[in-house]
Design an enzyme around this catalytic site. Structure first.
Site, PDB file in Angstrom:
ATOM      1  CG  ASP A 136      -0.382  -0.025   2.524  1.00 36.50           C
ATOM      2  OD1 ASP A 136       0.865  -0.076   2.618  1.00 36.50           O
ATOM      3  OD2 ASP A 136      -1.123   0.003   3.525  1.00 36.50           O
ATOM      4  CB  SER A 137       4.589   1.704  -0.072  1.00 32.98           C
ATOM      5  OG  SER A 137       4.817   0.588  -0.913  1.00 32.98           O
ATOM      6  CG  ASP A 143       0.310  -4.036   2.152  1.00 33.86           C
ATOM      7  OD1 ASP A 143       0.006  -4.686   3.160  1.00 33.86           O
ATOM      8  OD2 ASP A 143       1.047  -3.025   2.161  1.00 33.86           O
ATOM      9  CE  LYS A 154       2.979  -5.645   3.927  1.00 37.24           C
ATOM     10  NZ  LYS A 154       2.452  -4.624   4.871  1.00 37.24           N
ATOM     11  CD  GLU A 211       0.761  -1.719   8.116  1.00 38.69           C
ATOM     12  OE1 GLU A 211       0.511  -0.928   9.054  1.00 38.69           O
ATOM     13  OE2 GLU A 211       1.182  -1.342   7.012  1.00 38.69           O
ATOM     14  CD  GLU A 241       8.033  -0.489   7.666  1.00 38.31           C
ATOM     15  OE1 GLU A 241       7.056  -1.153   7.275  1.00 38.31           O
ATOM     16  OE2 GLU A 241       8.303   0.665   7.253  1.00 38.31           O
TER      17      GLU A 241
END
Ligand code: KIV
Length: 270
Positions: free
Chosen positions: A51-52, A90, A119, A121, A188
């Site tokens: 999602d960056s 993501d 993915k 978080e 991270e």
């Protein structure tokens, strides 16, 4: 023959990644489109459609406004460009708040793209979501430590694992995600001692970003590592080339040639 050489000819699977822990470092980069995915195909073990992309591709200030529709659209493009790496979509902020939402959105990701995993978080507080996805045959890559989707609640991008208490908390997060069924975990923005403690505590691979050498693999955002993203450069980013500079120089060449009428020359004319 290393797992890497064998794998270049074959599709990388979840079991390839599992076998690499402690044997061979795992390589992962992000990609957002078919053009770059094709360049990375057969080279890296895994591609993350991160999602960056909301920041580097869409020019937003953070990742929070990315949507599941966007992630699916870009993952389709990446899957069109790359067939060999394991491709991970993501899950964006707000798309996995409840177990039902997570399963609904990740099922869409599986049905509408060829991604092999998603993915999410979060640590122990998200173990129930990882479990719900795993029980519905959706492979999950965890993500702990500095979590960009927690930017506002954490009050900024904060490096983790600076003391024993926080290291113990991160290790507990990793264990909870492993127990819930995650196949690997992105770690991270943590101190390298913390990354080592996490990696040693679990049997699934850790993929580090700003987490030092002791993870089982590394991930970088492609536009950071090739010098295209210029808004800021975190300490952990190594720029392997200066892409932005290269583009600017060559764009200038093109403009000069158009202005002085040396392009298109005979070679480029029918
Ligand atoms: O969105 C992303 O690119 C990521 C990486 C930084 C791991 O989550």
């Amino acid at each position: 023959m290393s797992i890497h050489t064998e794998k270049l000819a074959k599709k990388v699977t979840l079991s390839t990644i599992a076998k690499m822990k402690g044997v061979e470092p795992i390589t992962m980069v992000t990609a957002y489109d078919a053009l770059f995915a094709k360049l990375f195909d057969g080279q890296v073990d895994m591609i993350l459609v991160g999602d960056s992309l909301n920041m580097s591709f869409l020019g937003k200030e953070d990742t929070l406004s990315a949507t599941i529709d966007q992630m699916i659209y870009h993952t389709q493009a990446v899957c069109n460009g790359a067939s060999l790496p394991l491709i991970v979509l993501d899950m964006p902020f707000g798309s996995y708040t409840t177990e039902a939402d997570a399963v609904k959105n990740a099922t869409r990701a599986y049905q509408e793209t060829n991604a092999q995993a998603v993915k999410i978080e979060g640590g122990k507080e998200r173990a129930n979501i990882v479990k719900a996805l795993s029980q519905n045959s959706i492979a999950v890559l965890g993500h702990i430590g500095l979590m960009p989707q927690f930017l506002r609640s954490d009050g900024g991008y904060k490096i983790r694992g600076k003391d024993k208490t926080d290291i113990a908390s991160l290790v507990a997060d990793a264990k909870a995600l492993e127990e819930a069924g995650a196949f690997a975990i992105v770690v991270e923005g943590v101190k390298s001692e913390a990354a080592k403690a996490i990696t040693d505590a679990i049997t699934i691979p850790t993929i580090g970003i700003g987490a030092g050498l002791d993870c089982d693999g590394q991930v970088l955002v492609w536009s950071d590592m090739f010098g295209f993203f210029e808004a800021f450069k975190p300490k952990f980013v190594k720029q392997y080339m200066n892409g932005a500079e290269l583009v600017r120089e060559n764009l200038e060449n093109y403009i000069t040639e158009v202005k002085n009428k040396t392009f298109p020359s005979d070679e480029f004319t029918y």
